[in-house]
Motif scaffolding. Structure first.
Motif, mmCIF file in Angstrom:
data_model
loop_
_atom_site.group_PDB
_atom_site.id
_atom_site.type_symbol
_atom_site.label_atom_id
_atom_site.label_comp_id
_atom_site.label_asym_id
_atom_site.label_seq_id
_atom_site.Cartn_x
_atom_site.Cartn_y
_atom_site.Cartn_z
ATOM 1 N N VAL A 82 41.564 -8.096 58.596
ATOM 2 C CA VAL A 82 40.798 -9.328 58.756
ATOM 3 C C VAL A 82 41.488 -10.261 59.757
ATOM 4 N N VAL A 83 42.823 -10.344 59.664
ATOM 5 C CA VAL A 83 43.556 -11.202 60.585
ATOM 6 C C VAL A 83 43.433 -10.695 62.020
ATOM 7 N N ASN A 84 43.508 -9.377 62.204
ATOM 8 C CA ASN A 84 43.364 -8.821 63.554
ATOM 9 C C ASN A 84 42.009 -9.168 64.159
ATOM 10 N N LEU A 85 40.982 -9.137 63.337
ATOM 11 C CA LEU A 85 39.649 -9.496 63.836
ATOM 12 C C LEU A 85 39.571 -10.987 64.139
ATOM 13 N N LEU A 86 40.315 -11.785 63.375
ATOM 14 C CA LEU A 86 40.369 -13.214 63.683
ATOM 15 C C LEU A 86 41.095 -13.452 65.008
ATOM 16 N N ILE A 87 42.094 -12.614 65.312
ATOM 17 C CA ILE A 87 42.790 -12.728 66.593
ATOM 18 C C ILE A 87 41.814 -12.485 67.746
ATOM 19 N N SER A 333 31.760 -14.778 67.611
ATOM 20 C CA SER A 333 33.076 -15.205 67.133
ATOM 21 C C SER A 333 32.960 -16.261 66.046
ATOM 22 N N LEU A 334 31.974 -17.138 66.166
ATOM 23 C CA LEU A 334 31.765 -18.162 65.147
ATOM 24 C C LEU A 334 31.425 -17.523 63.805
ATOM 25 N N GLY A 335 30.597 -16.484 63.837
ATOM 26 C CA GLY A 335 30.276 -15.765 62.603
ATOM 27 C C GLY A 335 31.497 -15.103 61.988
ATOM 28 N N MET A 336 32.385 -14.586 62.827
ATOM 29 C CA MET A 336 33.608 -13.961 62.328
ATOM 30 C C MET A 336 34.526 -14.993 61.680
ATOM 31 N N VAL A 337 34.612 -16.185 62.257
ATOM 32 C CA VAL A 337 35.409 -17.256 61.658
ATOM 33 C C VAL A 337 34.852 -17.636 60.290
ATOM 34 N N GLY A 338 33.526 -17.758 60.198
ATOM 35 C CA GLY A 338 32.903 -18.095 58.926
ATOM 36 C C GLY A 338 33.189 -17.068 57.851
ATOM 37 N N MET A 339 33.166 -15.782 58.231
ATOM 38 C CA MET A 339 33.454 -14.721 57.269
ATOM 39 C C MET A 339 34.912 -14.769 56.826
ATOM 40 N N TYR A 340 35.805 -15.061 57.745
ATOM 41 C CA TYR A 340 37.232 -15.158 57.416
ATOM 42 C C TYR A 340 37.482 -16.311 56.437
ATOM 43 N N LEU A 341 36.871 -17.451 56.695
ATOM 44 C CA LEU A 341 37.053 -18.602 55.804
ATOM 45 C C LEU A 341 36.489 -18.325 54.414
ATOM 46 N N LEU A 342 35.351 -17.637 54.345
ATOM 47 C CA LEU A 342 34.779 -17.290 53.046
ATOM 48 C C LEU A 342 35.707 -16.352 52.287
ATOM 49 N N ASN A 343 36.261 -15.371 52.970
ATOM 50 C CA ASN A 343 37.188 -14.437 52.334
ATOM 51 C C ASN A 343 38.430 -15.177 51.820
ATOM 52 N N THR A 344 38.945 -16.095 52.623
ATOM 53 C CA THR A 344 40.116 -16.871 52.215
ATOM 54 C C THR A 344 39.826 -17.696 50.968
#
Length: 352
Positions: A82-87, A333-344
């Motif tokens: 997940v972090v790599n995708l956030l990168i 990329s905005l969608g990926m950020v949203g998914m990362y925040l939801l997972n967190t």
């Protein structure tokens, strides 16, 4: 200097070593690519991804053997994906010429697709492992008989198939590009192109530094997390995953600085393939039973988040959006950020 300050000093020192060696990895990996004719995507997928994922491998094996902390092992591997995708989102932000999805080679979809398949098998294994107690005992007995879970050989075979398939695809692309007789512009790195022998030697030395500091870093991060009294699922999926992903971040930003965008993307997607394969390796070292049956069900959320974020990346690579939201990042990329925040958020609330 008290214990907490010393741990922070160790953490910062490791990060500095990784950052400086990461630049050398990218620089000489790019030189190897240009000297051998291999694509930057393949160099990132095979060489850089393997080196930068060594911390996850060391953390996983140590967690399931010495520490007996399966949640930390699985959380680190999936959290690093997940972090790599956030990168990738950070790359999209810093690459100001245009969204990276518009510029990146469409061939990265192949590595991303294999990543989705492998993550899907991990998700299935997690869901099967969280069945009724009686079924869980039967699966644990089966795992003890074989020494690993049913998904483990599948993941290892898929990883080998993925690497072979991507290599054949990249080799065919290079051959077709050579037949077109249209010279590609040289990337300007500010330094003369070193010889292949020199590049391989420097790449190996930088890889040793990254591997050494990267293997040391998870232990430092774990000590720091224990001092902060965070739960193991949260620590593995977020804090330790962030720490073990520092090599990927350093290499990616260095490659981006040199203009080697495909190498940066290939390194991140290849690292995700390796991280999922690490779960299979961890399972083979975990002796009490089937690894995915012994961990918190919240890891299924991380696996699903990684699948969703990878799917969004595939959409971006195919659709190649041009515009940016608020002139910052693309909508992918905005969608990926949203998914990362939801997972967190979910991990913080329900992690064990």
């Amino acid at each position: 200097m008290n214990a907490l300050h010393f741990i922070w000093f160790e953490f910062i020192f490791c990060a500095a070593l990784i950052g400086s060696a990461g630049y050398q990895l990218s620089r000489h990996g790019d030189a190897i690519s240009r000297r051998t004719g291999l694509s930057g995507s393949w160099i990132g997928l095979a060489l850089l991804a393997t080196v930068t994922s060594l911390p996850e491998l060391a953390t996983g094996i140590t967690s399931v053997t010495l520490a007996q902390a399966p949640n930390l092992a699985v959380g680190d591997a999936l959290g690093s994906c997940v972090v790599n995708l956030l990168i990738l989102v950070l790359v999209d932000f810093f690459y100001r010429k245009e969204p990276i999805w518009h510029r990146a080679d469409r061939g990265h979809v192949l590595a991303a697709a294999f990543g989705v398949v492998m993550l899907g098998f991990v998700l299935v294994g997690l869901l099967i492992g969280q069945t009724t107690p009686s079924q869980g005992k039967m699966m644990a007995a089966s795992a003890a008989q074989w020494g690993f879970g049913l998904t483990t050989p599948v993941l290892l075979v898929l990883y080998l198939v993925a690497m072979r398939t991507v290599f054949k695809y990249e080799r065919e692309n290079v051959r077709q590009a050579a037949q077109q007789l249209s010279p590609q512009p040289e990337r300007q790195t500010g330094d003369p192109l070193p010889t292949l022998r020199h590049a391989v030697t420097r790449f190996t030395l930088a890889a040793a530094v990254v591997a050494g500091a990267g293997v040391w870093l998870p232990f430092v991060a774990t000590d720091l997390a224990q001092v902060m009294a965070w739960n193991k699922s949260f620590v593995g999926s977020l804090f330790v995953a962030l720490a073990t992903s520092l090599p990927e971040l350093a290499v990616t930003l260095s490659a981006l600085r040199m203009g080697a965008l495909d190498m940066a993307i290939g390194s991140l997607l290849g690292s995700n393939l390796f991280n999922v394969a690490i779960i299979a390796v961890d399972d083979m070292f975990y002796r009490p039973g089937m690894l995915l049956a012994e961990v918190s069900p919240v890891h299924a959320v991380t696996a699903a988040s990684a699948i969703t974020m990878t799917g969004l990346a595939m959409v971006g690579l195919f659709f190649k959006p041009v515009g940016r939201v608020l002139r910052a990042i693309s909508w992918v990329s905005l969608g990926m950020v949203g998914m990362y925040l939801l997972n967190t958020y979910v991990l913080y609330l329900y992690g064990q």
